[in-house]
Design a protein around this motif. Sequence first.
Motif, PDB file in Angstrom:
ATOM      1  N   PHE A   1      30.567  67.436   7.962  1.00 46.90           N
ATOM      2  CA  PHE A   1      31.522  66.574   8.651  1.00 46.90           C
ATOM      3  C   PHE A   1      32.082  65.433   7.813  1.00 46.90           C
ATOM      4  CE2 PHE A   1      28.782  68.344  12.008  1.00 46.90           C
ATOM      5  CZ  PHE A   1      29.750  69.085  12.664  1.00 46.90           C
ATOM      6  N   LEU A   2      31.352  64.929   6.836  1.00 45.49           N
ATOM      7  CA  LEU A   2      31.835  63.786   6.075  1.00 45.49           C
ATOM      8  C   LEU A   2      32.619  64.183   4.835  1.00 45.49           C
ATOM      9  CD1 LEU A   2      31.864  60.716   5.973  1.00 45.49           C
ATOM     10  CD2 LEU A   2      29.822  60.813   4.577  1.00 45.49           C
ATOM     11  N   LEU A   3      32.163  65.189   4.113  1.00 43.30           N
ATOM     12  CA  LEU A   3      32.857  65.578   2.888  1.00 43.30           C
ATOM     13  C   LEU A   3      34.329  65.930   3.089  1.00 43.30           C
ATOM     14  CD1 LEU A   3      30.265  67.604   0.797  1.00 43.30           C
ATOM     15  CD2 LEU A   3      31.190  65.347   0.345  1.00 43.30           C
ATOM     16  N   PRO A   4      34.699  66.661   4.141  1.00 43.34           N
ATOM     17  CA  PRO A   4      36.121  66.981   4.299  1.00 43.34           C
ATOM     18  C   PRO A   4      37.019  65.755   4.451  1.00 43.34           C
ATOM     19  CG  PRO A   4      34.818  68.398   5.700  1.00 43.34           C
ATOM     20  CD  PRO A   4      33.892  67.376   5.138  1.00 43.34           C
ATOM     21  N   THR A   5      36.484  64.654   4.936  1.00 39.53           N
ATOM     22  CA  THR A   5      37.334  63.471   5.101  1.00 39.53           C
ATOM     23  C   THR A   5      37.796  62.906   3.767  1.00 39.53           C
ATOM     24  OG1 THR A   5      35.479  61.923   5.148  1.00 39.53           O
ATOM     25  CG2 THR A   5      36.203  62.827   7.256  1.00 39.53           C
ATOM     26  N   PHE A   6      37.091  63.208   2.705  1.00 36.62           N
ATOM     27  CA  PHE A   6      37.508  62.730   1.392  1.00 36.62           C
ATOM     28  C   PHE A   6      38.610  63.583   0.785  1.00 36.62           C
ATOM     29  CE2 PHE A   6      33.039  61.166   1.517  1.00 36.62           C
ATOM     30  CZ  PHE A   6      33.352  59.821   1.551  1.00 36.62           C
TER      31      PHE A   6
ATOM     32  N   LYS B   1      41.731  61.000   4.315  1.00 35.24           N
ATOM     33  CA  LYS B   1      42.030  59.960   3.330  1.00 35.24           C
ATOM     34  C   LYS B   1      42.744  58.785   3.995  1.00 35.24           C
ATOM     35  CE  LYS B   1      42.453  63.004  -0.642  1.00 35.24           C
ATOM     36  NZ  LYS B   1      43.375  63.573  -1.632  1.00 35.24           N
ATOM     37  N   ALA B   2      43.671  59.093   4.914  1.00 36.29           N
ATOM     38  CA  ALA B   2      44.382  58.025   5.620  1.00 36.29           C
ATOM     39  C   ALA B   2      43.424  57.220   6.493  1.00 36.29           C
ATOM     40  CB  ALA B   2      45.508  58.613   6.475  1.00 36.29           C
ATOM     41  N   ALA B   3      42.479  57.892   7.125  1.00 33.36           N
ATOM     42  CA  ALA B   3      41.501  57.186   7.964  1.00 33.36           C
ATOM     43  C   ALA B   3      40.626  56.272   7.119  1.00 33.36           C
ATOM     44  CB  ALA B   3      40.647  58.190   8.731  1.00 33.36           C
ATOM     45  N   TRP B   4      40.179  56.737   5.953  1.00 35.73           N
ATOM     46  CA  TRP B   4      39.358  55.889   5.084  1.00 35.73           C
ATOM     47  C   TRP B   4      40.134  54.677   4.596  1.00 35.73           C
ATOM     48  CZ3 TRP B   4      34.425  55.689   5.052  1.00 35.73           C
ATOM     49  CH2 TRP B   4      33.652  56.826   5.303  1.00 35.73           C
ATOM     50  N   SER B   5      41.426  54.863   4.311  1.00 39.43           N
ATOM     51  CA  SER B   5      42.206  53.705   3.851  1.00 39.43           C
ATOM     52  C   SER B   5      42.391  52.693   4.980  1.00 39.43           C
ATOM     53  CB  SER B   5      43.555  54.152   3.292  1.00 39.43           C
ATOM     54  OG  SER B   5      44.383  54.655   4.322  1.00 39.43           O
TER      55      SER B   5
END
Length: 124
Positions: free
Chosen positions: A53-58, A64-68
């Motif tokens: 679940f976490l790796l795909p967010t990178f 990427k937009a959510a992390w920014s």
Amino acid sequence: MKPQTELAALAAWILISLGLFTPGLMLLGGTLLPTPSVDAQLITNTVISLCIFLLPTFFLPSGKAAWSRISQPLPAKYRKPKHSFTILGLSLLVLLLAQLLYMGIIVLAQKLGYPVQDAVEARL
């Protein structure tokens, strides 16, 4: 990337992760320890969840937009220490209440005659 394509890529990643990573990690966890413990199983489950679940967010654009957005500073009125301590205090209070409720349910179930035991510990 279109949302449909991104969703399909995420679904494929989850299927591949469940098909390849999960059995490999569970086999590795089982072979490293002579008798698997509850802690080893929890660590294995945590690593598997992070991989799925976490790796795909990178890698996916919306991740990427959510992390920014997460890394952007909070509005000025929420940057005060008072708000941080309030959030931390409420979080700890909720965790404490959840633990007390859990323990209360176990005690009540035992008083009513139900055998209560953690399923993972019972299996070992």
